[in-house]
Design an enzyme around this catalytic site. Structure first.
Site, PDB file in Angstrom:
ATOM      1  N   GLU A 156      10.117  -7.995  -3.716  1.00  0.00           N
ATOM      2  CA  GLU A 156       9.909  -9.267  -2.549  1.00  0.00           C
ATOM      3  C   GLU A 156      10.421  -8.991  -1.206  1.00  0.00           C
ATOM      4  O   GLU A 156      10.949 -10.016  -0.544  1.00  0.00           O
ATOM      5  CB  GLU A 156      10.086 -10.602  -3.111  1.00  0.00           C
ATOM      6  CG  GLU A 156       9.270 -10.906  -4.440  1.00  0.00           C
ATOM      7  CD  GLU A 156       7.970 -11.060  -4.363  1.00  0.00           C
ATOM      8  OE1 GLU A 156       7.295 -10.794  -3.116  1.00  0.00           O
ATOM      9  OE2 GLU A 156       7.286 -11.002  -5.442  1.00  0.00           O
ATOM     10  N   GLU A 172       1.026  -1.312   0.166  1.00  0.00           N
ATOM     11  CA  GLU A 172      -0.083  -0.019  -0.128  1.00  0.00           C
ATOM     12  C   GLU A 172       0.915   1.095  -0.102  1.00  0.00           C
ATOM     13  O   GLU A 172       2.018   1.218   0.350  1.00  0.00           O
ATOM     14  CB  GLU A 172      -0.856   0.111   1.284  1.00  0.00           C
ATOM     15  CG  GLU A 172      -1.860  -1.212   1.257  1.00  0.00           C
ATOM     16  CD  GLU A 172      -2.971  -1.049   2.399  1.00  0.00           C
ATOM     17  OE1 GLU A 172      -2.641  -0.082   3.020  1.00  0.00           O
ATOM     18  OE2 GLU A 172      -3.822  -1.986   2.299  1.00  0.00           O
ATOM     19  N   GLU A 195      17.399  -5.870   3.850  1.00  0.00           N
ATOM     20  CA  GLU A 195      17.285  -5.877   5.419  1.00  0.00           C
ATOM     21  C   GLU A 195      16.252  -6.752   5.837  1.00  0.00           C
ATOM     22  O   GLU A 195      16.255  -7.494   6.919  1.00  0.00           O
ATOM     23  CB  GLU A 195      17.063  -4.331   5.820  1.00  0.00           C
ATOM     24  CG  GLU A 195      18.258  -3.318   5.522  1.00  0.00           C
ATOM     25  CD  GLU A 195      18.403  -3.207   4.149  1.00  0.00           C
ATOM     26  OE1 GLU A 195      19.688  -2.938   3.877  1.00  0.00           O
ATOM     27  OE2 GLU A 195      17.635  -3.216   3.348  1.00  0.00           O
ATOM     28  N   THR A 218       2.370  -5.300 -10.086  1.00  0.00           N
ATOM     29  CA  THR A 218       2.990  -5.574 -11.369  1.00  0.00           C
ATOM     30  C   THR A 218       1.874  -6.396 -12.206  1.00  0.00           C
ATOM     31  O   THR A 218       0.995  -7.172 -11.579  1.00  0.00           O
ATOM     32  CB  THR A 218       4.195  -6.718 -11.142  1.00  0.00           C
ATOM     33  OG1 THR A 218       5.178  -5.977 -10.232  1.00  0.00           O
ATOM     34  CG2 THR A 218       4.926  -7.200 -12.582  1.00  0.00           C
TER      35      THR A 218
END
Length: 397
Positions: free
Chosen positions: A376, A131, A380, A162
């Protein structure tokens, strides 16, 4: 041409599929990728070719008209396609994730309704979790679905879809009122059917125009705005409200293997371009490949390609075995995306000033590789997943 990243132990069928895809990439994708990418043009003819090859049904079970192949086969196909042009792999990536989620968690009716048409590419999936204000905190989703009789009404905005415009099925993660104390147990996945295109595609559902990006062009990346959008309760994935988070995370594990595979594909292509150019370009009376500084770069690049490929293959094989692979998928995604960025930059340096020219393919790869550091889950986030898994495994008794 000799190639890096060979995979041991493949079946004859897997080898045949990969050989066919590799030939398709060399003949139908690489020669056209530069022009399509610079024009930000959707690769419609390439997509039709993939439909004819049956690639949209690669992992869908045979009983629904697919090829029933493994995640490993899928990852290796993605690696091959990304070697040609990463945007083309993006067309099938979210489709595969949604098909996996329906196969694993859908009701018999949902499987029968969607999977046969997904196998042919008639129905193409997109995946919506992010979001505008969300980042990596998935449990903080604001888009809400409120139950009204046999329907739900959805309000909110989603980001970074996508295939948001070109797809006609969205796997959508939203918040529902399940009364659970843990935030992620109040999340539900809906299967939203829609027409392809932009604007208000259905009453209460608007797909604004494409987001203009630094790279990853051709494939459409969009927002999705829900304003009083009504959907039947039978479109809840698995008819199980409150389980959307776990379903999505299952799909994300597939997605992380996919991103690792895409990174391997770009790194392989960057190495191919670099080693070819280094043998053509001469300075001080000999090809630059014979200068130790360049030769050492090539050695390091090839080693990184091989290491990333092996970790990606290991993560895919673990998922295929039914074992938990969140740590291994995170490791593969982490190292493959980081190494991809490093290998691509070294290839860019080897090209010298020509690498900055749009006439050379490496310029495009330099703009595409950074996306994989984010998609994805950032590096980190991968480190967080890996460290938690390590503490779970090696924690004090």
């Amino acid at each position: 041409m000799a190639r890096l990243a060979r995979t041991a132990g493949l079946t004859d069928v897997q080898q045949e599929i990969l050989s066919t895809v590799r030939s398709f990439v060399d003949k139908e994708i690489i020669p056209h990728a530069q022009a399509l990418e610079h024009a930000d043009e959707y690769p419609a003819e390439i997509v039709e070719g993939m439909k004819e090859m049956g690639l949209f049904g690669l992992t869908i079970p045979e009983e629904y008209g697919g090829l029933g192949e493994s995640l490993l086969t899928y990852a290796l196909v993605v690696e091959e396609i990304a070697r040609g042009w990463m945007s083309v792999s993006g067309v099938i990536n979210t489709h595969f994730i949604v098909a996996h989620m329906i196969t694993r968690h859908g009701t018999p009716e949902q499987k029968q309704h969607f999977l046969p048409r997904m196998a042919t590419g008639e129905v193409r999936g997109s995946f919506s979790m992010s979001e505008p204000d969300l980042g990596s905190d998935v449990a903080a989703i604001k888009t809400r679905a409120k139950r009204e009789g046999d329907d739900y009404v959805i309000d909110g905005a989603k980001m970074w879809l996508t295939n948001g415009g070109s797809s006609n099925l969205i796997a959508l993660l939203v918040k529902t009122d399940e009364g659970a104390e843990k935030a992620h147990q109040n999340l539900t996945t809906f299967l939203v059917e829609k027409p392809s295109g932009f604007g208000e595609v259905l009453p209460g559902l608007t797909i604004p125009g494409k987001i203009d990006k630094m790279g990853y062009k051709g494939v459409d990346t969009t927002e999705a705005v829900f304003d009083g959008f009504k959907i039947g309760a039978d479109k809840v994935l698995g008819e199980a409200p409150g389980k959307g988070f776990s379903y999505m995370m299952d799909g994300v594990e597939v997605g992380r293997v996919n991103v690792a595979a895409r990174a391997c594909g770009i790194a392989i292509r960057s190495f191919e371009l670099a080693i070819a150019y280094a043998q053509q370009r001469s300075t001080f009376g000999k090809p630059i490949a014979q200068h130790q500084a360049i030769a050492f770069k090539l050695a390091e690049m090839a080693t990184k390609v091989e290491a990333a490929h092996l970790m990606m293959v290991n993560a895919a094989r673990l998922k295929d075995s039914g074992a938990r692979n969140d740590v291994e998928a995170g490791m593969a995604k982490l190292i493959a995306s980081e190494y991809c960025a490093e290998v691509t930059q070294e290839a860019f340096r080897i090209h010298g000033g020509y690498g900055y020219s749009k006439e050379y393919e490496i310029e495009r790869l330099m703009r595409e590789a950074p996306f994989l550091l984010i998609g994805e889950g950032t590096s980190e986030i991968q480190k967080t997943i890996i460290s938690r898994g390590l503490l779970r495994t090696f924690g004090r008794p």
